[in-house]
Design an enzyme around this catalytic site. Structure first.
Site, short mmCIF file in Angstrom:
data_model
loop_
_atom_site.label_atom_id
_atom_site.label_comp_id
_atom_site.label_asym_id
_atom_site.label_seq_id
_atom_site.Cartn_x
_atom_site.Cartn_y
_atom_site.Cartn_z
N ASN A 11 25.28 51.52 18.33
CA ASN A 11 26.39 51.55 19.29
C ASN A 11 27.56 52.18 18.57
OD1 ASN A 11 28.49 51.11 21.05
ND2 ASN A 11 28.11 48.95 21.35
N ARG A 98 23.30 53.40 22.53
CA ARG A 98 24.12 53.09 23.69
C ARG A 98 24.97 54.31 24.00
NH1 ARG A 98 29.91 50.30 24.06
NH2 ARG A 98 30.00 49.96 26.32
N HIS A 187 29.08 48.47 31.62
CA HIS A 187 28.47 47.22 31.14
C HIS A 187 27.07 47.03 31.73
CE1 HIS A 187 32.81 45.49 30.60
NE2 HIS A 187 32.41 46.12 29.50
N ARG A 248 43.52 46.28 30.07
CA ARG A 248 43.43 47.16 31.23
C ARG A 248 43.91 46.43 32.48
NH1 ARG A 248 37.42 48.34 29.70
NH2 ARG A 248 37.66 49.75 27.93
N GLU A 391 23.07 42.76 24.75
CA GLU A 391 22.96 44.18 25.07
C GLU A 391 22.07 44.92 24.09
OE1 GLU A 391 26.83 45.86 26.84
OE2 GLU A 391 27.50 44.16 25.63
#
Length: 405
Positions: A11, A98, A187, A248, A391
């Site tokens: 990742n 990823r 996600h 955010r 993940e």
């Protein structure tokens, strides 16, 4: 001859590389690690072998500067080799990467060749903070092991099943087509993993379970999953849309952008920075860590209390909306750092939603655990679950399934 069964998951971020080496024969982790602050002062690699001669000794840190991603991945390879887990091992079946944005083309895990890599580069305008680093990680890994498959697993892929009327924004169709403006969602590996794991927790086939997944970390997103298939998700063209996050804003009247530009004299880059890096919990109270927000709110800090209440209110809106989208909800699953660990967030998000069939068992909800679990009463119409996301395992699973197909 033994079939190679190891998958290295990478990742690659703008200044970091997270990695895990897994053996998919029994789905065990062999090593995990993180390279951070690449190209910056204080860069470091923290590696933990879980098997081999170094296992049991805990984490170890590699000293010395790490100038770029190529140096980072060479250092990772050296650490793995020291544990007898080197990238030159014949047991390594593939490297799974990823990749944040797959656009409309990449809706499944994909073996990377020159053409695929070029297309991932072409998607950089849709994910300028993420895809460049993903590309760099792929390029370096290919140079280190050109003889084995390199597989891209896309954050957006799980959400590609959204119906067209959900994915489209109500703007001029020709403009949207020209600039690839639509809702993609992110996600995805987490939402895929958690929706399946929730069905398993309920002891039911995934095809029979409708679940609302709430991935609540510093980035946060919700999804409505019907029978293992994503029907809607909260993030859109970029990861900015949807829930209130650490930094955010989430959902916002688009005219705020015009107002800041016309009245405030903000540049596009300044607005981008404001909404992505200086908003959310940070913008409301000055902290983007939910633990600090909760601590301050508990001490009577009004701005922290407001941030928490706003965060939870947005969660409730999405739970209600996705209950309407699905029609029947079997479970609401909380995951990621905040979702897994902040029992106060789960309690507040479910409070008042009894008419939707939601309720919590206060004692079960207060328990900290790394295992999937139900935190709702046995007789609840809708189960409330806490499901730690994985993940890396999801990326490894999709990668291995593709290369052994």
């Amino acid at each position: 001859m033994t079939t190679p069964s190891r998958v290295l998951v990478l990742n690659s971020g703008s200044s970091s590389v997270k990695y895990q080496l897994l053996d998919m024969a029994d789905r065990t982790r062999l090593a995990v690690g993180l390279v951070e602050r690449i190209g910056e002062e204080g860069s470091r690699l923290v590696h933990e072998p879980l098997t081999g001669p170094g296992a049991g000794g805990g984490k170890r840190e590699r000293p010395g500067a790490i100038g770029d991603h190529a140096a980072a991945l060479r250092a990772v390879a050296a650490e793995l080799a020291a544990d007898g887990l080197g990238l030159d091992s014949p047991e390594l079946a593939a490297v799974g990467h990823r990749v944040v944005h797959g656009g409309t083309r990449f809706t499944q895990p994909t073996v990377i060749d020159d053409e695929v890599l070029a297309e991932i580069r072409n998607l950089i305008p849709l994910a300028p903070l993420h895809n460049p680093a993903n590309v760099t990680g792929i390029e370096v890994a290919r140079s280190l092991r050109a003889d084995i498959p390199q597989v891209a697993v896309f954050d957006t892929a799980f959400h590609s099943t959204m119906p067209e009327h959900v994915a489209r924004y109500a703007i001029d169709a020709a403009t949207a087509e020209k600039y690839a403006i639509r809702r993609y969602g992110f996600h995805g590996t987490s939402h895929a993993y958690v929706s399946r794991a929730t069905a398993a927790l309920l002891g039911r086939p995934v095809e029979d379970v409708n679940v609302i997944v709430l991935h609540l970390g510093n980035g946060a997103s919700a999804s409505a999953v019907r029978g293992g298939v994503c029907e809607e998700t909260s993030m859109g063209l970029t990861p900015l849309e949807g829930l209130i996050m650490g930094t955010r804003s989430g959902d916002l009247d688009a005219a705020v952008v015009f107002h800041l530009a016309r009245v405030g004299g903000f540049s596009v880059d300044e607005i981008d920075s404001l909404l992505n890096k200086k908003s959310g919990l940070l913008g409301l109270c000055g902290d983007n860590d939910m633990r600090e927000v909760l601590r301050r709110a508990g001490e009577g800090d009004e701005s922290a209390r407001l941030a928490f209440v706003a965060y939870v209110h947005r969660l409730k809106k999405y739970i209600g909306a996705y209950s309407a989208v699905l029609g029947r909800v079997d479970a609401v699953a909380f995951t990621a750092g905040v979702g897994e660990n902040a029992h106060q967030v789960r309690e507040a998000a479910v409070d008042g939603l009894e008419e939707l069939g939601l309720a919590l068992d206060p004692q079960a909800n207060a328990v900290r655990s790394s295992r999937p679990r139900l935190v709702s009463p046995d007789d609840a119409r809708v189960a409330v679950a806490v499901v730690p996301t994985d993940e890396e395992l999801e990326i490894a699973t999709q990668t291995y399934a593709l290369v052994t197909r």
